[in-house]
Write a protein that holds these residues in place. Structure first.
Motif, mmCIF file in Angstrom:
data_model
loop_
_atom_site.group_PDB
_atom_site.id
_atom_site.type_symbol
_atom_site.label_atom_id
_atom_site.label_comp_id
_atom_site.label_asym_id
_atom_site.label_seq_id
_atom_site.Cartn_x
_atom_site.Cartn_y
_atom_site.Cartn_z
ATOM 1 N N GLU A 1 71.538 64.487 35.080
ATOM 2 C CA GLU A 1 71.668 64.311 36.526
ATOM 3 C C GLU A 1 72.793 63.342 36.860
ATOM 4 O O GLU A 1 73.510 63.522 37.844
ATOM 5 C CB GLU A 1 70.333 63.846 37.114
ATOM 6 C CG GLU A 1 69.278 64.940 37.089
ATOM 7 C CD GLU A 1 67.877 64.447 37.411
ATOM 8 O OE1 GLU A 1 67.703 63.240 37.713
ATOM 9 O OE2 GLU A 1 66.948 65.270 37.363
ATOM 10 N N GLU B 1 80.067 65.682 41.147
ATOM 11 C CA GLU B 1 80.069 65.912 42.587
ATOM 12 C C GLU B 1 80.679 64.749 43.372
ATOM 13 O O GLU B 1 80.808 64.832 44.593
ATOM 14 C CB GLU B 1 78.637 66.172 43.068
ATOM 15 C CG GLU B 1 78.050 67.461 42.524
ATOM 16 C CD GLU B 1 76.561 67.616 42.811
ATOM 17 O OE1 GLU B 1 75.919 66.631 43.248
ATOM 18 O OE2 GLU B 1 76.046 68.721 42.586
ATOM 19 N N GLN C 1 75.911 65.246 36.614
ATOM 20 C CA GLN C 1 76.042 66.092 37.803
ATOM 21 C C GLN C 1 76.550 65.273 38.995
ATOM 22 O O GLN C 1 77.441 65.713 39.725
ATOM 23 C CB GLN C 1 74.701 66.742 38.147
ATOM 24 C CG GLN C 1 74.763 67.594 39.403
ATOM 25 C CD GLN C 1 73.415 68.147 39.799
ATOM 26 O OE1 GLN C 1 72.390 67.779 39.227
ATOM 27 N NE2 GLN C 1 73.414 69.026 40.783
ATOM 28 N N GLN C 2 75.984 64.079 39.174
ATOM 29 C CA GLN C 2 76.418 63.217 40.282
ATOM 30 C C GLN C 2 77.891 62.845 40.124
ATOM 31 O O GLN C 2 78.641 62.811 41.109
ATOM 32 C CB GLN C 2 75.553 61.963 40.362
ATOM 33 C CG GLN C 2 74.139 62.229 40.821
ATOM 34 C CD GLN C 2 73.233 61.024 40.645
ATOM 35 O OE1 GLN C 2 73.644 59.991 40.120
ATOM 36 N NE2 GLN C 2 71.982 61.164 41.053
ATOM 37 N N PHE D 1 78.137 67.195 29.416
ATOM 38 C CA PHE D 1 77.091 68.121 29.810
ATOM 39 C C PHE D 1 76.643 68.970 28.619
ATOM 40 O O PHE D 1 75.430 69.160 28.402
ATOM 41 C CB PHE D 1 77.581 69.035 30.943
ATOM 42 C CG PHE D 1 76.545 70.020 31.382
ATOM 43 C CD1 PHE D 1 75.541 69.646 32.258
ATOM 44 C CD2 PHE D 1 76.551 71.319 30.900
ATOM 45 C CE1 PHE D 1 74.566 70.551 32.644
ATOM 46 C CE2 PHE D 1 75.583 72.228 31.286
ATOM 47 C CZ PHE D 1 74.591 71.845 32.164
#
Length: 129
Positions: free
Chosen positions: A34, A41, A37-38, A55
């Motif tokens: 996560e 983004e 992912q942050q 990842f």
């Protein structure tokens, strides 16, 4: 002072401890995914190759953790099923073994009796039988 001796860890306790550790590893791995992912983004993401590598490594570690957890659960179920199967039939297995031994003993007694009748004179045969 020496510490008191502890009882050896049972297979069930060890499996439960390992499963708890694997669950925690999975949780940490997911939290790290996560975070990746942050970062992806965010307004200024790191290099795409670095994100992809992180990842890939993290997701592979999480998948392996899930697979190992599943394997431990399946092994535990297998052991429990085997124990239930063996435990449920053990009294029958014991009865069969007792019957087999009784039959074997009867055969030996019959053979010994025949040998005595053949070999011993009548007075000695009665005493031996």
């Amino acid at each position: 002072m020496s510490e008191p001796a502890t009882a050896p860890e049972s297979d069930q306790d060890r499996t439960e401890r390992h499963l708890a550790m694997l669950r925690r590893i999975g949780e940490i791995g997911m939290a790290l995914l996560e975070t990746v992912q942050q970062q992806a983004e965010s307004e200024t993401p790191p290099e795409p190759a670095a994100l992809a590598g992180a990842f890939a490594r993290l997701s592979r570690a999480v998948r392996q953790t899930i697979a190992l957890e599943s394997k431990l659960v399946e092994e535990r179920r297998s052991r429990e099923a085997q124990a239930a199967h063996t435990g449920g039939w053990s009294h029958l297995q014991d009865a069969v073994e007792r019957q087999r031994k009784a039959q074997q003993a009867a055969k030996v007694r019959a053979r010994v009796a025949r040998a005595i009748e053949w070999e011993a004179d009548s007075d000695a045969a009665e005493d031996l039988l």
